[in-house]
Design a protein around this motif. Structure first.
Motif, short mmCIF file in Angstrom:
data_model
loop_
_atom_site.label_atom_id
_atom_site.label_comp_id
_atom_site.label_asym_id
_atom_site.label_seq_id
_atom_site.Cartn_x
_atom_site.Cartn_y
_atom_site.Cartn_z
N UNK A 175 1.13 -1.10 0.03
CA UNK A 175 -0.02 -0.06 -0.04
C UNK A 175 0.72 1.24 0.00
N UNK A 176 0.26 2.42 -0.35
CA UNK A 176 1.10 3.57 -0.41
C UNK A 176 0.39 4.52 -1.47
N UNK A 177 0.48 5.85 -1.16
CA UNK A 177 -0.31 6.93 -1.76
C UNK A 177 0.36 7.09 -3.22
N UNK A 178 1.49 6.54 -3.53
CA UNK A 178 2.13 6.50 -4.92
C UNK A 178 1.42 5.58 -5.68
N UNK A 179 1.09 4.65 -5.44
CA UNK A 179 0.26 3.72 -6.34
C UNK A 179 -1.00 4.39 -6.62
N UNK A 180 -1.78 4.90 -5.74
CA UNK A 180 -3.07 5.48 -6.15
C UNK A 180 -2.81 6.78 -7.00
N UNK A 181 -1.64 7.44 -6.66
CA UNK A 181 -1.32 8.57 -7.71
C UNK A 181 -1.09 8.07 -9.21
N UNK A 207 -8.61 1.83 -8.49
CA UNK A 207 -9.31 0.41 -8.75
C UNK A 207 -9.38 -0.30 -7.52
N UNK A 208 -10.50 -1.29 -7.73
CA UNK A 208 -10.88 -2.08 -6.49
C UNK A 208 -9.67 -2.88 -5.92
N UNK A 209 -8.98 -3.58 -6.88
CA UNK A 209 -7.75 -4.35 -6.33
C UNK A 209 -6.92 -3.53 -5.52
N UNK A 234 -18.75 7.42 -19.24
CA UNK A 234 -18.01 6.20 -19.34
C UNK A 234 -16.64 6.49 -18.52
N UNK A 235 -16.55 7.65 -17.87
CA UNK A 235 -15.25 7.68 -17.22
C UNK A 235 -15.33 6.81 -16.01
N UNK A 236 -14.05 6.31 -15.72
CA UNK A 236 -13.76 5.61 -14.41
C UNK A 236 -13.90 6.49 -13.16
N UNK A 237 -13.84 7.63 -13.07
CA UNK A 237 -13.60 8.66 -12.15
C UNK A 237 -15.22 9.07 -11.98
N UNK A 238 -15.81 8.59 -10.63
CA UNK A 238 -17.39 8.89 -10.41
C UNK A 238 -17.63 10.24 -10.41
N UNK A 239 -16.63 11.14 -10.19
CA UNK A 239 -17.01 12.75 -10.23
C UNK A 239 -17.39 13.19 -11.93
N UNK A 240 -16.41 12.44 -12.54
CA UNK A 240 -16.64 13.05 -14.00
C UNK A 240 -17.89 12.28 -14.51
N UNK A 241 -18.20 10.94 -14.37
CA UNK A 241 -18.99 10.12 -14.87
C UNK A 241 -20.46 10.65 -14.32
N UNK A 242 -20.58 11.25 -12.99
CA UNK A 242 -21.92 11.68 -12.74
C UNK A 242 -22.13 13.39 -13.35
N UNK A 243 -21.01 13.91 -13.56
CA UNK A 243 -21.22 15.33 -14.36
C UNK A 243 -21.80 14.90 -15.76
N UNK A 244 -20.99 13.93 -16.58
CA UNK A 244 -21.51 13.53 -17.78
C UNK A 244 -22.91 13.01 -17.97
N UNK A 245 -23.34 12.30 -17.07
CA UNK A 245 -24.70 11.96 -16.98
C UNK A 245 -25.51 12.89 -17.07
#
Lengths: 212, 765
Positions: free
Chosen positions: B230-236, B452-454, B726-737
């Motif tokens: 784990x580590x922030x680097x992987x999320x970034x 991502x979930x993993x 279709x964005x994987x970022x929920x913020x973007x997909x909510x906006x788009x919808x």
């Protein structure tokens, strides 16, 4: 002549191959040998009593305590001091705990190593002891000297002596039974424990419940 | 005509100036790209007060990576990692060292009379109980604490104290110098890696993450071990790769969709090139404005900024559809027929975005600045550059598009003739939707997490193994180290008074405040004077006279064998008001009670370190503000429309605008389990777009060219915004919808606001 030289060369190569193979196998066979030196009687479940004397460098006299013990390698060890005061130490699968007079237990973190060693010695787990200690003959008769390999143990204990002492009250002993343990600490302090064990097929239910 | 030529010259001059400025900012400006979602979200006032403390305490930790290895070959795998990690640039092993007990005992020895555990404190007035406590310790098999301290501290209070204090921190154990944790009987060897670069750029993060993951996979395969990290680097790294992929994929797909639309509408290259030219200039303006006003550009800004294509292309469509009229108007010295609606549309859209410029979410400020300047660039290019292009005035609409438009008008004229029924239907639909799917907002920022979930699962597993998954952390700050230690003790006393079962992890035991040490010293000295320690001392026969009080200070502690622990739990840092000290505490096993949380919230020296809930709270507040903003915007729109177009037309325009906004919200709720702040932000954009459409219908009526331009705009916008769903970022997909639903709604509703059906225009077309 040439033929002989070839034979010599092949022999040297075979020897080298043999040395390489045996070097790989050495560690394993050494451990096996060590466990054979120990050859303790396996006692997976037992109860008994102990007398402990703690020798502190700074004290003139040892501090003596005594009590009962119960163990089952599959569930753990109960080390219950009766004299001079009551105290109980429980080595469970989930860790090491102390128990007060009311039966309330409290975990002691990072301190299970010594209790685990005691359990390995008393239950005669030669394999495990050989893995965790370097075993040598001791200057004292009927004793073996164990030097910890694990840093965690080595930080506390300098050396453990396992002895068989013939006592008038023999408990189905043979020479492979350990009844005297001496834990030498780096500080120069030492703990001597004399044991009297009786193998069992099952621990009393009350003890099992405390160890669960 | 002369005025127009002057404006043309002015246009070229400003274009040159803007590009020169852009070049300077791009190559000489100090800007960076960010991808951490938390960096662009709002912070509560308390968070801002504690941000320096937080930074000082957790900055180094945030650059650490944790690796846990389990299995038969775990030790081999652990050693292999220690060796091979050196091949990964900018990453090194941060060794976990176990302090020597002998050193610790020696260090505490001069202060031995200042430390009492709760057991000793409880029995200080009882000689027999004290003797029992000491005996229990002394008879323990090889108790290293007793062995190390009995000679100097024969009351054994120090042995007891160190045992309690150290075991309280000991989630991590050591075997053969290797740190490990036990999780349900499974031993996980622990490695800590440190990213050694400060101010890691995103590409480096992606590179390091890829190399480390490859290394982890190799070790897993070679040694057949379980390896989690784990580590922030992987999320970034993951969010950077994701955002990059989306920007390129969505950008290209949007562009292709828009270009296909232009081709089908005009069947010539010039409209395509004109649109590309306007889009390029608009994007350049937006980007230069961001460089000018912000120090960092967030990748998510660029994802949202794709929407600029959707709005700018509206301007292009209007310009292209009316291209043939321009020369005529120029020759007749008349104003450009598009100037008024386009400028009016730009002003209303810009006002909508301008409000967002002052948003506490830097993402929205960035998107707003990008859009305003991008649209400004597009507007002036459409008005002053496109008419200058050779052959631009000869652009005509394809017969197919005109037929489509005529059919559309025929269809919409029926709606136009049944306005009342259409409005009643809209009202009914809104009521039904509100009943079927009542609007629910959820401001939890974790729902916006795009990792991502993993990766999230691994993070959870590591947190569980290291026992911080359900813990709560507090940050304490003060002007002096002693104040900090005292505040810490006050907090712990307060919490433990009502929640005795809670586990506290911190430096409080190893380093009590001088005040507390003095209290314990006084109590011990008093008990000694009363002879309560005589039995204890008799056990060993040793003497330990009590000398004058000597405190263990923060500075002493930082130079002692536990300095690493001190650095992990405390920090000091410069502020405008001088040096400040901070420490953190971790509470686990039982969650902090509501009363304690309330008490902590009122304590100015303490802050609950829970970034996710802090940001969620701030998002909730901000959502409320946006709701008010939306309400005010709608009122303003109604007032302007009424003032400009009269009561009836104004009312119809308002119904179309507000109706489409409400439809977008209610339908979004129907398609998703809850709404978030980004759905509301989409509504702001919908209102801006809806006004554009309504103004065009008001200015030109429901006629072929207007309908064609608006249809093309709506289709292109739907394509551009729709793809964001279709964005994987929920913020973007909510906006788009929400924007996509809104655009379809405006397209259907806007014609009811048209002042008339311009049949003569239909005939001419």
């Amino acid at each position: 002549m040439i033929h002989l030289e070839r034979i010599n060369a092949i022999a040297v190569m075979l020897l080298m191959v043999a040395i390489c193979f045996s070097a790989g196998a050495f560690a394993e066979s050494h451990q096996h040998e060590q466990s054979k030196i120990l050859a303790l009687s396996a006692v997976p479940i037992a109860s008994g009593s102990f007398v402990q004397r703690k020798y502190f460098k700074v004290l003139k006299h040892p501090i003596k305590s005594q009590g009962e013990l119960y163990f089952d390698v599959s569930i753990g060890l109960l080390w219950q001091t009766e004299q001079p005061i009551y105290s109980a130490l429980l080595l469970k699968k989930s860790g090491l705990f102390t128990e007060n007079d009311n039966g309330d237990s409290q975990e002691i973190k990072s301190a299970s190593a010594i209790s685990q060693v005691l359990l390995d010695i008393m239950s005669g787990d030669s394999e495990k002891l050989a893995k965790n200690f370097t075993i040598n003959a001791s200057a004292i008769d009927h004793c073996l000297s164990l030097t910890p390999k694990l840093t965690q143990l080595a930080k506390i204990i300098d050396n453990v002596q396992l002895c068989h002492i013939d006592t008038p009250e023999k408990n189905q002993q043979n020479l492979n039974d350990i009844n005297h343990i001496i834990l030498h600490e780096h500080s120069g302090n030492r703990t001597e424990i004399t044991l009297q064990l009786t193998p069992m097929t099952m621990l009393p239910e009350a003890v099992r419940a405390r160890l669960q | 005509m002369r005025d127009f030529n002057k404006l043309k010259k002015l246009y070229w001059l400003q274009l040159l100036a803007v590009f020169l400025l852009g070049g300077y900012l791009l190559f000489f400006g100090q800007w960076r790209i960010e991808s951490n979602l938390l960096s662009i979200l709002p912070h509560s006032a308390q968070q801002q007060d504690f941000s320096a403390a937080e930074h000082a305490l957790f900055k180094r930790k945030s650059q650490q990576l944790i690796v846990l290895i389990a299995g038969d070959n775990a030790l081999k795998a652990h050693d292999a990692l220690a060796v091979k990690v050196h091949d990964v640039a900018n990453v090194s092993i941060a060794p976990l060292t176990e302090p020597s007990l002998t050193d610790i005992a020696e260090f505490y020895s001069p202060f031995r009379h200042n430390f009492l555990t709760s057991s000793y404190l409880e029995h200080l007035d009882n000689s027999q109980a004290l003797a029992q406590l000491a005996t229990k310790q002394i008879i323990q098999v090889a108790n290293p604490f007793v062995s190390e301290t009995i000679a100097t501290a024969p009351r054994l209070n120090l042995a007891d104290y160190l045992q309690v204090a150290l075991s309280n921190l000991a989630d991590v154990e050591f075997d053969q110098g290797v740190a490990f944790v036990n999780v349900q009987g499974q031993r996980y060897l622990l490695s800590r890696l440190q990213v050694t670069l400060d101010g890691l750029d995103l590409n480096t993060s992606v590179d390091i993450s890829a190399k480390l993951q490859q290394l982890f996979n190799d070790i897993r395969a070679a040694e057949q071990v379980e390896l989690i990290y784990s580590g922030i680097l992987f999320h970034t790294a993951e969010s950077t790769s994701q955002a990059k992929a989306e920007i390129s994929t969505f950008g290209v797909l949007s562009l292709v969709a828009v270009l296909l639309l232009i081709w089908s509408a005009f069947r010539s290259m010039l409209p395509l090139l004109s649109a590309l030219l306007v889009l390029s200039i608009a994007c350049a303006y937006g980007f230069i404005a961001i460089l000018l006003f912000f120090q960092s550009l967030h990748l998510l800004t660029l994802v949202f900024a794709i929407t600029l294509i959707g709005v700018v292309i509206d301007y292009c469509f209007h310009a292209l559809v009316y291209a043939d009229r321009q020369r005529k108007h120029q020759q007749e010295h008349e104003g450009h027929p598009l100037t008024k609606p386009l400028v009016l549309g730009f002003i209303t859209t810009a006002i909508g975005y301008f409000i967002l410029v002052f948003s506490p979410l830097s993402l929205l400020s960035q998107v707003a600045v990008f859009m305003i300047f991008g649209l400004l660039g597009a507007l002036i290019t459409v008005l002053f550059l496109l008419p200058q292009l050779k052959g631009f005035s000869k652009i005509t609409c394809s017969p197919f598009s005109l037929t489509f438009s005529q059919q559309g008008i025929t269809l919409f004229s029926k709606v136009f003739n049944h306005k009342k029924a259409a409005i009643a239907l809209l009202t009914l639909a809104l009521i039904l939707l509100t009943v079927l799917a009542p609007i629910k907002f959820n401001d939890d920022v974790r729902l916006l997490n795009s990792s991502p979930k993993w990766l999230i699962d691994q993070e959870v597993n590591v947190a569980k193994a290291l026992s911080y998954q359900n813990s709560q952390r507090l940050i304490i700050r003060a002007k002096t180290a002693q104040e900090m230690l005292e505040f810490q003790e006050q907090v712990i006393d307060q919490v433990l008074a009502s929640q005795a079962d809670i586990r506290v992890k911190g430096i409080n035991k190893l380093l009590p405040s001088i005040k507390r040490q003095q209290q314990h010293y006084a109590l011990l000295a008093k008990a000694d004077q009363q002879g309560n320690f005589q039995a204890v001392l008799a056990l060993s026969g040793l003497n330990d006279p009590i000398n004058a009080f000597k405190p263990l200070t923060f500075q002493n502690f930082l130079q002692g064998p536990l300095a690493e622990i001190a650095q992990s739990y405390t920090a000091y840092y410069d502020t405008e008001n001088g040096l400040e000290y901070a420490s953190w505490l971790e509470f686990s096993q039982v969650p902090l009670s509501a009363d304690n949380l309330l008490w902590l919230a009122e304590n100015p020296h303490v802050s609950l370190y829970d970034t996710a809930s802090d940001v969620s709270d701030a998002l909730g507040q901000y959502r409320q503000e946006i709701l008010w903003l939306l309400a005010s915007a709608l009122v303003a729109v109604v007032v302007i429309l009424f003032a400009k177009y009269g009561l009836k037309a104004g009312a119809l325009s308002a119904i179309a605008t507000i109706g489409s906004a409400l439809l977008a919200l209610t339908l979004s709720q129907l398609f998703s389990s809850h709404l978030n702040i980004f759905n509301l932000l989409a509504v702001l954009l919908i209102i801006a777009l809806a006004i554009d459409y309504v103004i065009f219908y008001q200015e030109h009526g429901l006629q072929v060219k207007t309908f064609l331009a608006i249809s093309l705009s709506a289709l292109s916008s739907a394509a551009v915004f729709g793809i964001l769903v279709f964005s994987a970022t929920p913020a973007v997909s909510s906006f788009g919808l929400t924007v996509m639903i809104g655009i379809v709604s405006i397209f259907i509703l806007a014609p009811i606001s048209a002042k008339n059906i311009n049949l003569s225009e239909m005939g001419r077309s």
